[in-house]
Design a protein around this motif. Structure first.
Motif, short mmCIF file in Angstrom:
data_model
loop_
_atom_site.label_atom_id
_atom_site.label_comp_id
_atom_site.label_asym_id
_atom_site.label_seq_id
_atom_site.Cartn_x
_atom_site.Cartn_y
_atom_site.Cartn_z
N ALA A 1 4.60 1.60 -15.53
CA ALA A 1 4.47 1.19 -14.13
C ALA A 1 3.13 0.51 -13.89
O ALA A 1 3.05 -0.51 -13.20
CB ALA A 1 4.61 2.41 -13.22
N GLY A 2 2.08 1.03 -14.49
CA GLY A 2 0.76 0.41 -14.36
C GLY A 2 0.72 -0.98 -14.96
O GLY A 2 0.14 -1.91 -14.38
N VAL B 1 -0.08 -4.57 -13.15
CA VAL B 1 -1.09 -5.49 -13.67
C VAL B 1 -0.48 -6.87 -13.92
O VAL B 1 -1.09 -7.89 -13.59
CB VAL B 1 -1.73 -4.91 -14.94
N ALA B 2 0.72 -6.91 -14.48
CA ALA B 2 1.38 -8.19 -14.74
C ALA B 2 1.66 -8.92 -13.43
O ALA B 2 1.42 -10.14 -13.31
CB ALA B 2 2.67 -7.97 -15.51
N TRP B 3 2.14 -8.20 -12.42
CA TRP B 3 2.42 -8.81 -11.13
C TRP B 3 1.14 -9.37 -10.50
O TRP B 3 1.12 -10.47 -9.98
CB TRP B 3 3.07 -7.79 -10.21
N LEU B 4 0.05 -8.60 -10.57
CA LEU B 4 -1.21 -9.06 -10.03
C LEU B 4 -1.75 -10.28 -10.78
O LEU B 4 -2.32 -11.19 -10.18
CB LEU B 4 -2.25 -7.93 -10.05
N ALA B 5 -1.56 -10.32 -12.10
CA ALA B 5 -2.01 -11.46 -12.89
C ALA B 5 -1.24 -12.72 -12.51
O ALA B 5 -1.83 -13.80 -12.36
CB ALA B 5 -1.84 -11.17 -14.38
N LEU C 1 0.82 -1.21 0.00
CA LEU C 1 0.00 0.00 0.00
C LEU C 1 0.86 1.26 0.00
O LEU C 1 0.52 2.26 -0.65
CB LEU C 1 -0.94 0.00 1.20
N PHE C 2 1.97 1.23 0.72
CA PHE C 2 2.88 2.37 0.71
C PHE C 2 3.42 2.62 -0.70
O PHE C 2 3.42 3.75 -1.19
CB PHE C 2 4.03 2.12 1.68
N LEU C 3 3.88 1.55 -1.35
CA LEU C 3 4.41 1.69 -2.71
C LEU C 3 3.33 2.15 -3.68
O LEU C 3 3.59 2.95 -4.58
CB LEU C 3 5.04 0.39 -3.17
N PHE C 4 2.12 1.64 -3.51
CA PHE C 4 1.00 2.06 -4.35
C PHE C 4 0.75 3.56 -4.17
O PHE C 4 0.55 4.28 -5.14
CB PHE C 4 -0.24 1.25 -4.00
N GLY C 5 0.78 4.01 -2.93
CA GLY C 5 0.58 5.43 -2.67
C GLY C 5 1.68 6.28 -3.27
O GLY C 5 1.42 7.35 -3.83
N VAL C 6 2.90 5.80 -3.21
CA VAL C 6 4.02 6.54 -3.81
C VAL C 6 3.84 6.61 -5.32
O VAL C 6 4.02 7.66 -5.94
CB VAL C 6 5.37 5.88 -3.44
N LEU C 7 3.46 5.49 -5.93
CA LEU C 7 3.25 5.48 -7.38
C LEU C 7 2.12 6.42 -7.78
O LEU C 7 2.22 7.16 -8.75
CB LEU C 7 2.92 4.06 -7.85
N MET C 8 1.01 6.37 -7.05
CA MET C 8 -0.12 7.23 -7.39
C MET C 8 0.24 8.69 -7.17
O MET C 8 -0.22 9.56 -7.91
CB MET C 8 -1.35 6.85 -6.57
#
Length: 54
Positions: free
Chosen positions: A29-30, A34-38, A8-15
């Motif tokens: 980056a997006g 998505v690839a990692w989540l898949a 969540l921290f990294l997601f916040g930094v990216l956003m």
């Protein structure tokens, strides 16, 4: 739990940086996320199908 905090921290930094970096960098980056989540989703589905679910 620590993994979720870091994610969540990294997601916040990216956003937060999405408004300051060029669009192609944000798209790449997006796509990486998505690839990692898949991959994660596929691994979890296989684990559940084998009966290794919680």
């Amino acid at each position: 739990m620590l993994f979720l905090v870091v994610a969540l921290f990294l997601f916040g930094v990216l956003m937060g940086t999405a408004g300051h970096v060029p669009v192609p960098v944000t798209v790449v980056a997006g796509l990486a996320i998505v690839a990692w989540l898949a991959v994660f989703f596929t691994k979890e589905r296989r684990k559940a199908a084998k009966g290794g679910g919680r």
